[in-house]
Motif scaffolding. Structure first.
Motif, PDB file in Angstrom:
ATOM      1  N   ARG A  34     -42.324 -92.110 -46.759  1.00 29.55           N
ATOM      2  CA  ARG A  34     -41.828 -91.500 -48.255  1.00 29.55           C
ATOM      3  C   ARG A  34     -43.802 -90.769 -48.468  1.00 29.55           C
ATOM      4  N   ASN A  35     -44.541 -90.780 -48.097  1.00 25.44           N
ATOM      5  CA  ASN A  35     -45.951 -90.447 -48.063  1.00 25.44           C
ATOM      6  C   ASN A  35     -46.577 -89.990 -46.535  1.00 25.44           C
ATOM      7  N   MET A  36     -47.539 -90.057 -45.983  1.00 28.29           N
ATOM      8  CA  MET A  36     -47.989 -89.227 -45.934  1.00 28.29           C
ATOM      9  C   MET A  36     -49.411 -88.815 -45.177  1.00 28.29           C
ATOM     10  N   HIS A  37     -50.838 -88.746 -44.336  1.00 27.54           N
ATOM     11  CA  HIS A  37     -51.442 -88.220 -44.297  1.00 27.54           C
ATOM     12  C   HIS A  37     -51.877 -88.965 -42.910  1.00 27.54           C
ATOM     13  N   PRO A  38     -52.927 -87.657 -42.266  1.00 25.96           N
ATOM     14  CA  PRO A  38     -53.381 -87.490 -41.111  1.00 25.96           C
ATOM     15  C   PRO A  38     -53.050 -88.793 -40.360  1.00 25.96           C
ATOM     16  N   GLY A  39     -53.759 -90.276 -40.654  1.00 27.06           N
ATOM     17  CA  GLY A  39     -53.872 -91.231 -40.157  1.00 27.06           C
ATOM     18  C   GLY A  39     -52.915 -92.085 -40.547  1.00 27.06           C
ATOM     19  N   GLY A  40     -52.032 -91.746 -41.450  1.00 25.83           N
ATOM     20  CA  GLY A  40     -50.610 -92.283 -41.379  1.00 25.83           C
ATOM     21  C   GLY A  40     -49.648 -92.219 -42.145  1.00 25.83           C
ATOM     22  N   ALA A  41     -49.024 -93.307 -42.411  1.00 24.53           N
ATOM     23  CA  ALA A  41     -48.021 -93.028 -43.393  1.00 24.53           C
ATOM     24  C   ALA A  41     -46.679 -94.718 -44.296  1.00 24.53           C
ATOM     25  N   GLU A  42     -46.316 -94.146 -44.962  1.00 23.56           N
ATOM     26  CA  GLU A  42     -45.566 -95.079 -45.501  1.00 23.56           C
ATOM     27  C   GLU A  42     -44.085 -95.102 -45.064  1.00 23.56           C
ATOM     28  N   LEU A  43     -43.370 -95.716 -44.411  1.00 20.90           N
ATOM     29  CA  LEU A  43     -41.942 -95.569 -43.909  1.00 20.90           C
ATOM     30  C   LEU A  43     -41.316 -96.575 -44.940  1.00 20.90           C
ATOM     31  N   LYS A  44     -40.056 -95.947 -45.010  1.00 17.82           N
ATOM     32  CA  LYS A  44     -38.494 -97.148 -45.960  1.00 17.82           C
ATOM     33  C   LYS A  44     -37.749 -96.641 -45.149  1.00 17.82           C
ATOM     34  N   VAL A  45     -37.394 -98.516 -44.266  1.00 17.57           N
ATOM     35  CA  VAL A  45     -36.067 -98.418 -43.481  1.00 17.57           C
ATOM     36  C   VAL A  45     -35.241 -99.313 -44.552  1.00 17.57           C
ATOM     37  N   ALA A  46     -34.068 -99.192 -43.617  1.00 23.16           N
ATOM     38  CA  ALA A  46     -32.890-101.191 -44.175  1.00 23.16           C
ATOM     39  C   ALA A  46     -33.881-101.752 -43.980  1.00 23.16           C
ATOM     40  N   PRO A  47     -33.155-102.784 -45.377  1.00 24.80           N
ATOM     41  CA  PRO A  47     -33.669-103.663 -45.236  1.00 24.80           C
ATOM     42  C   PRO A  47     -33.708-105.031 -43.932  1.00 24.80           C
ATOM     43  N   GLU A  48     -32.616-104.954 -43.466  1.00 22.93           N
ATOM     44  CA  GLU A  48     -32.233-104.964 -41.914  1.00 22.93           C
ATOM     45  C   GLU A  48     -32.758-104.945 -40.824  1.00 22.93           C
ATOM     46  N   SER A  49     -33.635-104.000 -40.188  1.00 22.80           N
ATOM     47  CA  SER A  49     -34.476-103.156 -39.982  1.00 22.80           C
ATOM     48  C   SER A  49     -35.418-103.899 -39.078  1.00 22.80           C
ATOM     49  N   LEU A  57     -42.927 -92.881 -34.047  1.00 21.77           N
ATOM     50  CA  LEU A  57     -42.698 -92.282 -34.736  1.00 21.77           C
ATOM     51  C   LEU A  57     -42.365 -90.812 -34.588  1.00 21.77           C
ATOM     52  N   TYR A  58     -40.929 -90.030 -34.314  1.00 27.06           N
ATOM     53  CA  TYR A  58     -40.528 -89.289 -34.443  1.00 27.06           C
ATOM     54  C   TYR A  58     -40.324 -88.437 -36.110  1.00 27.06           C
ATOM     55  N   VAL A  59     -41.152 -87.168 -36.111  1.00 23.43           N
ATOM     56  CA  VAL A  59     -40.628 -86.748 -36.653  1.00 23.43           C
ATOM     57  C   VAL A  59     -39.810 -84.792 -36.742  1.00 23.43           C
ATOM     58  N   PRO A  60     -38.701 -84.906 -36.703  1.00 25.00           N
ATOM     59  CA  PRO A  60     -38.491 -83.401 -36.383  1.00 25.00           C
ATOM     60  C   PRO A  60     -38.940 -82.874 -37.108  1.00 25.00           C
ATOM     61  N   ARG A  74     -43.324-104.831 -46.216  1.00 26.13           N
ATOM     62  CA  ARG A  74     -42.843-105.083 -47.890  1.00 26.13           C
ATOM     63  C   ARG A  74     -41.565-105.479 -48.219  1.00 26.13           C
ATOM     64  N   ASN A  75     -40.804-105.556 -48.335  1.00 26.99           N
ATOM     65  CA  ASN A  75     -38.975-105.873 -48.305  1.00 26.99           C
ATOM     66  C   ASN A  75     -38.712-104.677 -47.375  1.00 26.99           C
ATOM     67  N   ASP A  76     -38.483-103.199 -48.180  1.00 25.98           N
ATOM     68  CA  ASP A  76     -37.683-101.914 -46.610  1.00 25.98           C
ATOM     69  C   ASP A  76     -39.095-100.824 -46.779  1.00 25.98           C
ATOM     70  N   ARG A  77     -39.560-101.362 -46.795  1.00 28.16           N
ATOM     71  CA  ARG A  77     -41.256-100.349 -46.147  1.00 28.16           C
ATOM     72  C   ARG A  77     -42.195-101.104 -45.742  1.00 28.16           C
ATOM     73  N   VAL A  78     -42.963 -99.975 -44.524  1.00 27.19           N
ATOM     74  CA  VAL A  78     -43.816-100.648 -43.262  1.00 27.19           C
ATOM     75  C   VAL A  78     -44.704 -99.381 -43.740  1.00 27.19           C
ATOM     76  N   GLY A  79     -45.632-100.272 -43.721  1.00 27.82           N
ATOM     77  CA  GLY A  79     -47.043 -98.975 -43.355  1.00 27.82           C
ATOM     78  C   GLY A  79     -47.906 -99.134 -42.372  1.00 27.82           C
ATOM     79  N   VAL A  80     -47.422 -97.826 -41.546  1.00 29.18           N
ATOM     80  CA  VAL A  80     -48.241 -97.419 -40.214  1.00 29.18           C
ATOM     81  C   VAL A  80     -49.493 -96.091 -40.575  1.00 29.18           C
TER      82      VAL A  80
END
Length: 94
Positions: A34-49, A57-60, A74-80
């Motif tokens: 969902r958003n990204m910078h050189p040091g990290g990102a915010e990911l949206k995943v299925a809530p049951e994941s 994290l492979y980004v094609p 947080r819910n369906d979001r993961v900060g990495v």
């Protein structure tokens, strides 16, 4: 992390398909960056994941795999936080 917390790095809003590669039986969890910078990102995943604390994290569209460490959930979001990069995984079709 509070929504109004000041960040030392601006995260660019993006919408990229990605895969969380867990290394367990070559399993992967589909996600969206969902958003990204050189040091990290915010990911949206299925809530049951089930997202492990450390993964690739492979980004094609970027053509690389980011070594990632979960910083918050947080819910369906993961900060990495990115801890490094690797070339495209050989076993991934993307």
């Amino acid at each position: 992390m509070a929504e109004n917390e000041s960040r030392d790095k601006h995260r660019q809003r993006v919408l990229k398909g990605a895969a969380i590669l867990t290394g367990v039986n070559n399993s992967e969890v589909k996600c969206t960056v969902r958003n990204m910078h050189p040091g990290g990102a915010e990911l949206k995943v299925a809530p049951e994941s089930r997202v492990p604390d450390h993964f690739l994290l492979y980004v094609p569209v970027d053509g690389v795999a980011y070594r990632a460490e979960v910083r918050w959930r947080r819910n369906d979001r993961v900060g990495v936080k990115f801890t490094g990069i690797e070339p495209k995984p050989k076993l991934h079709y993307g």
